[in-house]
Design a protein around this motif. Structure first.
Motif, short mmCIF file in Angstrom:
data_model
loop_
_atom_site.label_atom_id
_atom_site.label_comp_id
_atom_site.label_asym_id
_atom_site.label_seq_id
_atom_site.Cartn_x
_atom_site.Cartn_y
_atom_site.Cartn_z
N GLY A 211 45.70 42.56 39.45
CA GLY A 211 45.23 41.82 38.28
C GLY A 211 44.16 42.59 37.53
O GLY A 211 44.03 42.47 36.30
N SER A 212 43.40 43.40 38.26
CA SER A 212 42.38 44.23 37.61
C SER A 212 43.01 45.20 36.62
O SER A 212 42.49 45.41 35.52
CB SER A 212 41.58 44.99 38.67
OG SER A 212 42.45 45.80 39.47
N HIS A 213 44.13 45.80 37.00
CA HIS A 213 44.85 46.69 36.08
C HIS A 213 45.31 45.93 34.83
O HIS A 213 45.22 46.42 33.71
CB HIS A 213 46.06 47.30 36.77
CG HIS A 213 45.77 48.49 37.61
ND1 HIS A 213 45.30 49.67 37.09
CD2 HIS A 213 45.90 48.69 38.95
CE1 HIS A 213 45.15 50.57 38.06
NE2 HIS A 213 45.50 49.99 39.20
N LEU A 214 45.85 44.73 35.06
CA LEU A 214 46.37 43.95 33.95
C LEU A 214 45.27 43.62 32.95
O LEU A 214 45.43 43.80 31.73
CB LEU A 214 47.01 42.66 34.48
CG LEU A 214 47.67 41.75 33.47
CD1 LEU A 214 48.84 42.44 32.79
CD2 LEU A 214 48.12 40.45 34.13
N CYS A 215 44.13 43.13 33.45
CA CYS A 215 43.04 42.75 32.54
C CYS A 215 42.44 43.96 31.85
O CYS A 215 42.08 43.91 30.67
CB CYS A 215 41.97 41.99 33.31
SG CYS A 215 42.49 40.34 33.81
N ASP A 216 42.33 45.08 32.57
CA ASP A 216 41.83 46.29 31.93
C ASP A 216 42.72 46.71 30.78
O ASP A 216 42.25 47.09 29.70
CB ASP A 216 41.74 47.43 32.95
CG ASP A 216 41.26 48.73 32.30
OD1 ASP A 216 40.05 48.86 32.04
OD2 ASP A 216 42.12 49.59 32.04
N LEU A 217 44.03 46.62 30.99
CA LEU A 217 44.97 47.04 29.95
C LEU A 217 44.91 46.10 28.75
O LEU A 217 44.98 46.54 27.60
CB LEU A 217 46.38 47.10 30.53
CG LEU A 217 47.30 48.18 29.97
CD1 LEU A 217 46.65 49.54 30.08
CD2 LEU A 217 48.63 48.17 30.71
N SER B 113 35.59 45.05 35.73
CA SER B 113 36.63 44.50 36.58
C SER B 113 36.05 43.62 37.67
O SER B 113 36.60 42.57 38.00
CB SER B 113 37.45 45.64 37.19
OG SER B 113 38.45 45.14 38.05
N ALA B 114 34.91 44.05 38.25
CA ALA B 114 34.26 43.25 39.28
C ALA B 114 33.79 41.91 38.73
O ALA B 114 33.88 40.87 39.40
CB ALA B 114 33.08 44.02 39.87
N VAL B 115 33.30 41.90 37.49
CA VAL B 115 32.87 40.66 36.85
C VAL B 115 34.05 39.70 36.69
O VAL B 115 33.95 38.50 36.99
CB VAL B 115 32.22 40.96 35.48
CG1 VAL B 115 32.04 39.68 34.67
CG2 VAL B 115 30.87 41.65 35.69
N LEU B 116 35.18 40.22 36.23
CA LEU B 116 36.35 39.37 36.03
C LEU B 116 36.90 38.86 37.37
O LEU B 116 37.32 37.71 37.48
CB LEU B 116 37.43 40.12 35.26
CG LEU B 116 37.10 40.43 33.80
CD1 LEU B 116 38.19 41.30 33.18
CD2 LEU B 116 36.92 39.16 32.99
N THR B 117 36.88 39.71 38.39
CA THR B 117 37.34 39.28 39.71
C THR B 117 36.47 38.15 40.23
O THR B 117 36.98 37.14 40.75
CB THR B 117 37.32 40.46 40.69
OG1 THR B 117 38.18 41.50 40.21
CG2 THR B 117 37.77 40.03 42.07
N GLU B 118 35.16 38.30 40.10
CA GLU B 118 34.25 37.24 40.55
C GLU B 118 34.47 35.96 39.76
O GLU B 118 34.41 34.85 40.31
CB GLU B 118 32.81 37.70 40.42
CG GLU B 118 31.80 36.71 41.01
CD GLU B 118 30.41 37.29 41.08
OE1 GLU B 118 29.51 36.76 40.37
OE2 GLU B 118 30.21 38.26 41.82
N ALA B 119 34.76 36.09 38.47
CA ALA B 119 35.01 34.91 37.64
C ALA B 119 36.27 34.17 38.10
O ALA B 119 36.30 32.94 38.16
CB ALA B 119 35.15 35.32 36.18
N VAL B 120 37.32 34.92 38.44
CA VAL B 120 38.55 34.31 38.93
C VAL B 120 38.29 33.55 40.23
O VAL B 120 38.72 32.40 40.39
CB VAL B 120 39.64 35.40 39.13
CG1 VAL B 120 40.79 34.87 39.98
CG2 VAL B 120 40.16 35.87 37.79
#
Length: 380
Positions: free
Chosen positions: A191-197, A347-354
């Motif tokens: 998911g990190s790849h997806l959000c980065d893209l 990416s770490a911020v978005l992962t923590e948010a999820v």
């Protein structure tokens, strides 16, 4: 064409790799393609290091990570070890004056990721994270069309990253346990790849999200599983676009199906990682399939196209393009779109948010958009 390391004025860049698995092989191939020399490899054991060094064609094996990080003949360290080790190894490498290419996730928590992003800047060293799907030429073409306004105002997103390698109850991997892989598996891994893209192509950051996660099997390989298999996310971007993201490692038949469909007020653009030579352009009338061609591509796309139209490019080519930019940056260049530790922090911020949203029954979580000052806010 990609920027070759010989254009940097630095001379040959000497690399060391921590780890000996699949990603170490990909890094080693890309390093050589960029003109680097693979001086040393180290793994979790001395015998494993010797085996990996022989397989990767390195000059030598070091006894352990400390020996490699202390070596005077290494300019850049490639970290291809389990997730939980990334932060400490990357920080140690920076302290030793080495440039760093660290596999994602950069760290398994936001605080460590921010420390690393700050340390790389403060020490004047290159810290890069392989969000390599940015280096598919048709991704750059999609980005250029968004920037030019061809697509118009971003309205909605329909995106997914689907795999099937964890489909069966006896499918197992070190990532299933948070002690080695971090609190998130599916999202942090793919998911990190997806959000980065998404953010890279659109230039529009995810402002808020609502997430649900699912763990299908309580045990794998006789061990308790405490990471997720599937994630579904609703997102809102800073511009107000709404979207859905589906991330799964249990989608039968899907091997590496990263797909972005971005709907604008004028056009839709659709990119499928398993069909990287194509970009679908949707219009109310006259939809079409655009094929990779350096003769007609945007310059940022054309520079990554190593072969003429009709000769397929793929994942290793994208990784090679990324590494060429990393090594060029070590030499003082400023390559367009290079993913750095700041992107690893994002990416770490978005992962923590999820994870935060999922822990609160899908409540919306806001993520601020500053490069290294993001914060999480859970809405009541």
């Amino acid at each position: 064409m990609t920027t070759d390391v010989t254009d940097t004025g630095l001379g040959t860049i000497r690399a060391g790799i921590l780890g000996g698995g699949f990603m170490a092989r990909v890094h080693g191939t890309a390093s050589r393609d960029a003109g680097g020399e693979l001086r040393a490899v180290a793994t979790s054991s001395a015998s494993g290091g010797r085996t990996a060094a022989q397989a990767l064609g390195a000059e030598r094996a070091e006894a352990d990570a400390d020996a490699l990080l202390d070596a005077a003949d290494i300019d850049v360290v490639h970290i291809c070890t389990p997730n939980a080790t990334h932060a400490a190894l990357a920080l140690r490498a920076l302290a030793a004056g080495k440039h760093v290419v660290c596999e994602k996730p950069l760290a398994t928590n936001v605080a460590d990721a921010q420390q690393l992003a700050d340390a790389a800047v403060e020490q004047g060293l290159i810290g890069a994270v392989p969000f390599v799907y940015r280096y598919h030429p048709m991704v750059r073409e999609a980005r250029a069309r968004m920037r030019r306004g061809d697509v118009g105002e971003l309205l909605t997103l329909d995106c997914s990253y689907l795999q099937d390698w964890m489909l069966l109850p006896d499918d197992d991997d070190w990532r299933v346990q948070s002690a080695s892989g971090g609190a998130s598996r599916a999202f942090a891994d793919i998911g990190s790849h997806l959000c980065d893209l998404i953010e890279f192509i659109t230039g529009d950051r995810i402002h808020a999200l609502s997430a649900r996660t699912r763990r299908v099997f309580a045990e794998r390989g006789g061990r308790a599983v405490d990471t997720e298999d599937i994630v579904a996310v609703l997102v809102e971007t800073e511009s107000g676009a709404l979207g859905t993201l589906l991330i799964s490692q249990m989608a039968p038949g899907r091997k590496n199906a990263l797909t972005l469909e971005l709907h604008g007020s004028r056009q839709t653009v659709r990119f499928e990682q398993e069909r990287p030579e194509e970009l679908w352009i949707g219009a109310r009338t006259g939809s079409r399939l655009l094929l990779r061609d350096p003769a007609t591509a945007d310059p940022d796309s054309a520079r990554l196209q190593r072969v003429p139209a009709g000769h397929a490019m793929g994942y290793q080519d994208a990784f090679n393009g990324f590494m060429a930019d990393v090594y060029a940056a070590i030499g003082g260049a400023e390559p367009e779109g290079l993913p750095t530790f700041a992107d690893g922090y994002r990416s770490a911020v978005l992962t923590e948010a999820v994870l935060e949203s999922a822990a609160h029954d899908g409540r919306w979580v806001q993520t601020a958009a500053g490069d290294r000052s993001d914060r999480l806010e859970v809405e009541a």
